[in-house]
Design a protein around this motif. Structure first.
Motif, short mmCIF file in Angstrom:
data_model
loop_
_atom_site.label_atom_id
_atom_site.label_comp_id
_atom_site.label_asym_id
_atom_site.label_seq_id
_atom_site.Cartn_x
_atom_site.Cartn_y
_atom_site.Cartn_z
N GLY A 115 0.96 -1.40 -0.08
CA GLY A 115 -0.15 0.58 -0.01
C GLY A 115 0.63 1.17 0.38
O GLY A 115 1.00 2.26 0.30
N GLY A 116 1.76 0.61 -0.13
CA GLY A 116 3.09 2.34 -0.30
C GLY A 116 3.19 3.25 -1.28
O GLY A 116 2.42 3.07 -1.84
N ASN A 117 4.62 2.80 -2.51
CA ASN A 117 3.98 3.34 -3.53
C ASN A 117 3.46 2.09 -4.81
O ASN A 117 3.87 0.79 -3.86
N TYR A 118 2.96 2.69 -5.63
CA TYR A 118 2.70 2.10 -6.30
C TYR A 118 3.68 1.89 -7.87
O TYR A 118 4.07 3.18 -8.28
N ASP A 119 3.92 0.98 -8.79
CA ASP A 119 4.42 0.82 -9.57
C ASP A 119 3.43 0.63 -10.32
O ASP A 119 2.09 -0.38 -10.64
N LYS A 120 3.71 0.62 -12.09
CA LYS A 120 3.19 0.01 -13.06
C LYS A 120 2.78 -0.92 -12.86
O LYS A 120 3.79 -1.53 -12.33
N PRO A 121 1.71 -1.93 -13.69
CA PRO A 121 1.60 -3.10 -13.10
C PRO A 121 2.87 -3.92 -13.37
O PRO A 121 2.98 -3.78 -15.04
N GLN A 179 5.69 10.38 -3.95
CA GLN A 179 6.24 9.11 -4.44
C GLN A 179 5.62 8.46 -4.08
O GLN A 179 5.11 7.27 -2.95
N THR A 180 3.94 8.45 -5.03
CA THR A 180 3.30 7.39 -4.50
C THR A 180 2.83 6.58 -5.66
O THR A 180 2.52 5.47 -6.41
N PHE A 181 3.73 6.57 -7.35
CA PHE A 181 3.85 5.20 -8.49
C PHE A 181 5.49 5.54 -8.63
O PHE A 181 5.96 6.20 -9.93
N GLY A 182 6.00 4.62 -7.42
CA GLY A 182 7.10 4.02 -8.07
C GLY A 182 8.04 4.64 -7.34
O GLY A 182 8.02 6.08 -7.27
N ASP A 183 9.30 4.60 -7.10
CA ASP A 183 10.84 5.04 -6.74
C ASP A 183 11.33 5.01 -7.66
O ASP A 183 13.10 5.37 -6.73
N SER A 184 11.97 5.23 -8.66
CA SER A 184 12.61 5.35 -9.98
C SER A 184 12.78 5.91 -10.93
O SER A 184 11.94 7.23 -10.80
N PRO A 185 14.07 6.63 -11.65
CA PRO A 185 13.91 7.87 -12.46
C PRO A 185 12.78 7.42 -13.60
O PRO A 185 12.25 8.43 -14.11
N GLY A 186 12.40 6.24 -13.81
CA GLY A 186 11.92 5.91 -14.61
C GLY A 186 10.51 5.93 -14.55
O GLY A 186 9.61 5.21 -14.88
N THR A 187 9.96 6.94 -13.45
CA THR A 187 8.99 7.20 -12.48
C THR A 187 7.51 7.12 -14.25
O THR A 187 6.32 6.92 -13.85
N TYR A 188 7.56 8.57 -14.39
CA TYR A 188 6.98 9.28 -15.46
C TYR A 188 6.89 8.61 -16.79
O TYR A 188 5.73 7.72 -16.90
N ASN A 189 7.83 7.84 -17.42
CA ASN A 189 7.40 6.73 -18.07
C ASN A 189 6.87 5.59 -18.21
O ASN A 189 5.79 5.07 -18.60
N ASP A 190 7.12 5.06 -16.41
CA ASP A 190 5.96 3.90 -16.05
C ASP A 190 4.97 3.88 -15.96
O ASP A 190 3.50 3.58 -16.64
N PHE A 191 4.58 5.50 -15.63
CA PHE A 191 3.09 5.75 -14.93
C PHE A 191 2.86 6.19 -16.44
O PHE A 191 1.18 5.86 -16.79
#
Length: 95
Positions: free
Chosen positions: A18-24, A68-80
């Motif tokens: 339930g913390g950070n969410y990443d792309k599926p 910090q709610t959708f991934g925590d890597s430099p690729g966050t925007y691309n993953d989103f």
């Protein structure tokens, strides 16, 4: 009504609680979920929720991807964006 959809489920992202969410991890399962959800609540009379009075027209995929709610890597925007594009594709094309 605006429905917020977090693309997170524990079986798809083990170790996240339930913390950070990443792309599926399983984008196919995510697309299938989006297609079925939209079909259930679109109000077109096909596979709609019984007794549906107010169709849902607007969905928000994820929330505050820059935080910090959708991934925590430099690729966050691309993953989103990959996640939003997958959801949009299913909403426009159906299942």
């Amino acid at each position: 009504m605006l429905v917020l959809v977090h693309p997170f489920t524990p079986w798809d992202q083990p170790g996240k609680n339930g913390g950070n969410y990443d792309k599926p991890n399983n984008m196919t399962a995510f697309k299938r979920f989006i297609a079925k959800m939209v079909e259930r609540y679109d109000g077109d009379g096909i596979d709609d929720m019984p007794g549906l009075l107010y169709p849902i027209k607007y969905y928000e995929i994820g929330n505050e991807p820059e935080g910090q709610t959708f991934g925590d890597s430099p690729g966050t925007y691309n993953d989103f964006m990959q996640t939003v594009k997958a959801a949009r594709q299913k909403c426009l094309l159906g299942s």
